[in-house]
Design an enzyme around this catalytic site. Structure first.
Site, PDB file in Angstrom:
ATOM      1  N   LYS A   8     -22.665  -4.907 -27.477  1.00 34.79           N
ATOM      2  CA  LYS A   8     -22.889  -3.744 -26.594  1.00 34.79           C
ATOM      3  C   LYS A   8     -22.521  -2.482 -27.351  1.00 34.79           C
ATOM      4  CE  LYS A   8     -18.428  -2.617 -26.059  1.00 34.79           C
ATOM      5  NZ  LYS A   8     -17.884  -1.409 -26.734  1.00 34.79           N
ATOM      6  N   PRO A  94     -20.084  -7.923 -36.135  1.00 31.14           N
ATOM      7  CA  PRO A  94     -18.860  -7.608 -36.884  1.00 31.14           C
ATOM      8  C   PRO A  94     -17.657  -7.462 -35.946  1.00 31.14           C
ATOM      9  CG  PRO A  94     -20.475  -5.819 -37.095  1.00 31.14           C
ATOM     10  CD  PRO A  94     -21.097  -6.865 -36.243  1.00 31.14           C
ATOM     11  N   GLU A  95     -16.450  -7.875 -36.415  1.00 29.96           N
ATOM     12  CA  GLU A  95     -15.244  -7.752 -35.580  1.00 29.96           C
ATOM     13  C   GLU A  95     -14.652  -6.355 -35.721  1.00 29.96           C
ATOM     14  OE1 GLU A  95     -12.620 -10.925 -36.836  1.00 29.96           O
ATOM     15  OE2 GLU A  95     -13.593 -12.312 -35.459  1.00 29.96           O
ATOM     16  N   PHE A  96     -13.801  -5.967 -34.756  1.00 30.15           N
ATOM     17  CA  PHE A  96     -13.168  -4.639 -34.757  1.00 30.15           C
ATOM     18  C   PHE A  96     -14.216  -3.542 -34.901  1.00 30.15           C
ATOM     19  CE2 PHE A  96      -8.921  -6.139 -35.001  1.00 30.15           C
ATOM     20  CZ  PHE A  96      -8.897  -7.218 -35.871  1.00 30.15           C
ATOM     21  N   GLY A  98     -16.148  -2.203 -32.129  1.00 38.83           N
ATOM     22  CA  GLY A  98     -16.513  -1.466 -30.912  1.00 38.83           C
ATOM     23  C   GLY A  98     -17.788  -2.009 -30.307  1.00 38.83           C
ATOM     24  N   LEU A  99     -18.140  -3.253 -30.669  1.00 42.79           N
ATOM     25  CA  LEU A  99     -19.388  -3.863 -30.198  1.00 42.79           C
ATOM     26  C   LEU A  99     -19.130  -4.988 -29.205  1.00 42.79           C
ATOM     27  CD1 LEU A  99     -21.216  -3.988 -33.670  1.00 42.79           C
ATOM     28  CD2 LEU A  99     -21.573  -2.330 -31.826  1.00 42.79           C
ATOM     29  N   GLY A 101     -17.748  -7.984 -29.501  1.00 34.37           N
ATOM     30  CA  GLY A 101     -18.051  -9.355 -29.933  1.00 34.37           C
ATOM     31  C   GLY A 101     -17.173 -10.396 -29.273  1.00 34.37           C
ATOM     32  N   GLY A 102     -15.871 -10.174 -29.300  1.00 32.02           N
ATOM     33  CA  GLY A 102     -14.954 -11.151 -28.709  1.00 32.02           C
ATOM     34  C   GLY A 102     -15.139 -11.248 -27.200  1.00 32.02           C
ATOM     35  N   SER A 103     -15.319 -10.088 -26.577  1.00 33.10           N
ATOM     36  CA  SER A 103     -15.497 -10.066 -25.116  1.00 33.10           C
ATOM     37  C   SER A 103     -16.788 -10.775 -24.716  1.00 33.10           C
ATOM     38  CB  SER A 103     -15.535  -8.617 -24.635  1.00 33.10           C
ATOM     39  OG  SER A 103     -14.384  -7.931 -25.095  1.00 33.10           O
ATOM     40  N   ASP A 136     -13.531  -5.688 -21.556  1.00 29.87           N
ATOM     41  CA  ASP A 136     -14.995  -5.651 -21.616  1.00 29.87           C
ATOM     42  C   ASP A 136     -15.654  -6.948 -21.191  1.00 29.87           C
ATOM     43  OD1 ASP A 136     -15.376  -3.503 -24.556  1.00 29.87           O
ATOM     44  OD2 ASP A 136     -14.595  -3.199 -22.536  1.00 29.87           O
TER      45      ASP A 136
HETATM   46  C1  LIG Z   1     -12.150   0.837 -25.001  1.00 32.04           C
HETATM   47  C2  LIG Z   1     -13.138  -0.267 -25.331  1.00 32.04           C
HETATM   48  C3  LIG Z   1     -14.488   0.170 -24.780  1.00 32.04           C
HETATM   49  O1  LIG Z   1     -15.431  -0.818 -24.816  1.00 32.04           O
HETATM   50  O2  LIG Z   1     -13.121  -0.383 -26.737  1.00 32.04           O
HETATM   51  P1  LIG Z   1     -13.922  -1.441 -27.709  1.00 32.04           P
HETATM   52  O3  LIG Z   1     -13.231  -2.768 -27.607  1.00 32.04           O
HETATM   53  O4  LIG Z   1     -15.348  -1.493 -27.300  1.00 32.04           O
HETATM   54  O5  LIG Z   1     -13.761  -0.795 -29.064  1.00 32.04           O
HETATM   55  C4  LIG Z   1     -12.665  -1.580 -24.692  1.00 32.04           C
HETATM   56  O6  LIG Z   1     -12.661  -1.374 -23.281  1.00 32.04           O
HETATM   57  C5  LIG Z   1     -11.276  -1.985 -25.146  1.00 32.04           C
HETATM   58  O7  LIG Z   1     -10.918  -3.095 -24.360  1.00 32.04           O
HETATM   59  P2  LIG Z   1     -10.225  -4.339 -25.080  1.00 32.04           P
HETATM   60  O8  LIG Z   1     -10.954  -4.664 -26.331  1.00 32.04           O
HETATM   61  O9  LIG Z   1      -9.989  -5.408 -24.083  1.00 32.04           O
HETATM   62  O10 LIG Z   1      -8.874  -3.656 -25.439  1.00 32.04           O
HETATM   63  P3  LIG Z   1      -7.731  -4.375 -26.251  1.00 32.04           P
HETATM   64  O11 LIG Z   1      -8.144  -4.516 -27.679  1.00 32.04           O
HETATM   65  O12 LIG Z   1      -7.216  -5.553 -25.512  1.00 32.04           O
HETATM   66  O13 LIG Z   1      -6.664  -3.175 -26.107  1.00 32.04           O
HETATM   67  C6  LIG Z   1      -5.756  -2.896 -27.126  1.00 32.04           C
HETATM   68  C7  LIG Z   1      -4.888  -1.772 -26.602  1.00 32.04           C
HETATM   69  O14 LIG Z   1      -5.710  -0.620 -26.351  1.00 32.04           O
HETATM   70  C8  LIG Z   1      -5.209   0.112 -25.221  1.00 32.04           C
HETATM   71  N1  LIG Z   1      -6.254   0.211 -24.175  1.00 32.04           N
HETATM   72  C9  LIG Z   1      -7.314  -0.663 -24.124  1.00 32.04           C
HETATM   73  C10 LIG Z   1      -8.268  -0.496 -23.121  1.00 32.04           C
HETATM   74  C11 LIG Z   1      -8.109   0.542 -22.187  1.00 32.04           C
HETATM   75  N2  LIG Z   1      -9.006   0.737 -21.197  1.00 32.04           N
HETATM   76  N3  LIG Z   1      -7.021   1.381 -22.257  1.00 32.04           N
HETATM   77  C12 LIG Z   1      -6.104   1.241 -23.251  1.00 32.04           C
HETATM   78  O15 LIG Z   1      -5.138   2.017 -23.319  1.00 32.04           O
HETATM   79  C13 LIG Z   1      -4.000  -0.665 -24.699  1.00 32.04           C
HETATM   80  O16 LIG Z   1      -2.829  -0.130 -25.296  1.00 32.04           O
HETATM   81  C14 LIG Z   1      -4.266  -2.073 -25.239  1.00 32.04           C
HETATM   82  O17 LIG Z   1      -3.062  -2.816 -25.394  1.00 32.04           O
HETATM   83  N1  LIG Z   2     -14.630 -14.854 -30.271  1.00 35.15           N
HETATM   84  C1  LIG Z   2     -14.164 -13.798 -30.974  1.00 35.15           C
HETATM   85  N2  LIG Z   2     -15.019 -13.036 -31.706  1.00 35.15           N
HETATM   86  C2  LIG Z   2     -14.555 -11.945 -32.387  1.00 35.15           C
HETATM   87  N3  LIG Z   2     -13.268 -11.538 -32.421  1.00 35.15           N
HETATM   88  C3  LIG Z   2     -12.390 -12.283 -31.700  1.00 35.15           C
HETATM   89  C4  LIG Z   2     -12.789 -13.428 -30.941  1.00 35.15           C
HETATM   90  N4  LIG Z   2     -11.685 -13.946 -30.333  1.00 35.15           N
HETATM   91  C5  LIG Z   2     -10.648 -13.147 -30.680  1.00 35.15           C
HETATM   92  N5  LIG Z   2     -11.058 -12.173 -31.521  1.00 35.15           N
HETATM   93  C6  LIG Z   2     -10.156 -11.130 -32.072  1.00 35.15           C
HETATM   94  O1  LIG Z   2     -10.480  -9.892 -31.381  1.00 35.15           O
HETATM   95  C7  LIG Z   2     -10.434  -8.791 -32.324  1.00 35.15           C
HETATM   96  C8  LIG Z   2     -11.812  -8.187 -32.510  1.00 35.15           C
HETATM   97  O2  LIG Z   2     -12.414  -8.111 -31.256  1.00 35.15           O
HETATM   98  P1  LIG Z   2     -13.954  -7.681 -31.175  1.00 35.15           P
HETATM   99  O3  LIG Z   2     -14.355  -7.839 -29.744  1.00 35.15           O
HETATM  100  O4  LIG Z   2     -14.732  -8.392 -32.234  1.00 35.15           O
HETATM  101  O5  LIG Z   2     -13.891  -6.160 -31.612  1.00 35.15           O
HETATM  102  P2  LIG Z   2     -14.151  -4.888 -30.678  1.00 35.15           P
HETATM  103  O6  LIG Z   2     -13.214  -5.065 -29.488  1.00 35.15           O
HETATM  104  O7  LIG Z   2     -13.789  -3.742 -31.565  1.00 35.15           O
HETATM  105  O8  LIG Z   2     -15.590  -4.903 -30.277  1.00 35.15           O
HETATM  106  C9  LIG Z   2      -9.943  -9.396 -33.633  1.00 35.15           C
HETATM  107  O9  LIG Z   2      -8.523  -9.354 -33.609  1.00 35.15           O
HETATM  108  C10 LIG Z   2     -10.413 -10.832 -33.534  1.00 35.15           C
HETATM  109  O10 LIG Z   2      -9.634 -11.680 -34.346  1.00 35.15           O
END
Ligand SMILES: C[C@@](CO)(OP(=O)(O)O)[C@H](O)COP(=O)(O)OP(=O)(O)OC[C@H]1O[C@@H](n2ccc(N)nc2=O)[C@H](O)[C@@H]1O
Ligand SMILES: Nc1ncnc2c1ncn2[C@@H]1O[C@H](COP(=O)(O)OP(=O)(O)O)[C@@H](O)[C@H]1O
Length: 256
Positions: A8, A94-96, A98-99, A101-103, A136
């Site tokens: 996404k 790709p991981e980390f 913002g797409l 992937g894990g979610s 996500d």
């Molecule tokens: C902000 C978004 C938009 O899509 O970033 P991306 O993951 O796509 O980059 C997501 O909602 C990311 O959600 P998610 O991927 O579950 O966040 P996590 O890595 O678990 O969050 C790591 C840390 O970021 C902060 N965090 C995360 C989400 C949020 N709405 N508020 C926050 O403050 C919190 O401190 C949390 O402990």
């Molecule tokens: N199924 C999975 N695919 C990708 N990353 C995962 C998965 N399960 C856990 N992770 C961890 O989640 C983090 C990356 O999450 P990801 O969703 O790929 O990045 P982003 O949240 O930036 O889109 C990394 O720490 C990775 O090791």
């Protein structure tokens, strides 16, 4: 059973408030049809839950494993099934980045298990489990192409618009979401107004990006480019920033 686990992008991502150490979002999520992982279940004999794929973390930390742990509480059929099947993930997102992937992997896995084990869980029931795995995950549970996502990601409303062509570029920068939110909170904190919330949630994605620049579209770009200055090299004409990065994207509509 085989399913695509789509990525996404966030067309816009605005902060609406704080909830403990999280932030409430107002965001448009759009699935990217051309960038996905492929998840399949394959028969065999397995003592424990077996997950095969190129991941940056151990199985117990994988979002798919977290989804498995929640689903096996629902019915013994789930644990039984994964004694006779393993999970294979062809990772392309790709991981980390913002797409999501894990979610996406966690949500797609839940949808597949719901089907193959006949759990008959509704989307809303899957969503309440999904919200405990990651912010996500609920978006991907509903399988909408475009959606307005609010709360901490647990409120997902379908948004009707044409399917968009999305080009994604992902710099080799592993963005730490927590770090970026921290800098946002310390140095860039602001909340979207009620009027702008109403206005943006009604606008088509293409029109929003014709109205906002990269900073206005994503509140996390300013803090992200402060933590990772190399991201500024990608701040080019008509590119926007997804989630907490590091990916940039641009839109083109198919009917052009
Ligand atoms: C902000 C978004 C938009 O899509 O970033 P991306 O993951 O796509 O980059 C997501 O909602 C990311 O959600 P998610 O991927 O579950 O966040 P996590 O890595 O678990 O969050 C790591 C840390 O970021 C902060 N965090 C995360 C989400 C949020 N709405 N508020 C926050 O403050 C919190 O401190 C949390 O402990
Ligand atoms: N199924 C999975 N695919 C990708 N990353 C995962 C998965 N399960 C856990 N992770 C961890 O989640 C983090 C990356 O999450 P990801 O969703 O790929 O990045 P982003 O949240 O930036 O889109 C990394 O720490 C990775 O090791």
């Amino acid at each position: 059973m085989v399913r695509k686990s789509f990525s996404k992008v966030n067309i816009f991502l605005k902060i609406a408030g704080k909830r403990d150490n999280y932030h409430e979002l107002v965001s448009r999520f759009v699935r990217v049809h051309t960038l996905y992982d492929v998840i399949s279940f394959e028969g065999g004999f397995f003592k424990d839950f077996t997950l095969v794929g190129k991941f940056g973390c151990e199985t117990k930390k994988n979002t798919i494993y977290k989804a498995y742990e929640k689903l096996k509480e629902i019915s013994p059929k789930v644990e039984e099934y994964f004694k006779k099947n393993c999970v294979i993930v062809d990772k392309r997102i790709p991981e980390f980045a913002g797409l999501g992937g894990g979610s996406s992997n966690a949500a797609t896995f839940m949808i597949m298990v719901n089907e193959v084990c006949d759990l008959n869980l509704s989307k809303d029931e899957l969503c309440s489990m999904a919200a405990q795995i990651g912010a996500d995950v609920p978006f991907f549970v509903y399988e909408y192409d475009s959606a307005n996502v609010t709360g901490i990601g647990e409120i997902v409303e379908k948004f009707e618009e044409e399917i968009l062509d999305i080009e994604v570029i992902t710099p080799k920068v592993e963005c730490n979401t927590g770090e970026i939110f921290k800098i946002f909170r310390d140095k860039f904190y602001k909340e979207i107004s009620k009027d702008d919330t109403e206005k943006f949630l009604k606008m088509n994605s293409i029109d929003i990006l014709q109205t906002l620049d990269i900073y206005e579209a994503n509140d996390l770009f300013a803090p992200a480019s402060e933590v990772y200055p190399e991201l500024n090299n990608y701040n080019k004409e008509s590119f926007y920033f997804s989630g907490s990065g590091s990916s940039f994207f641009k839109l083109s509509n198919r009917n052009k």
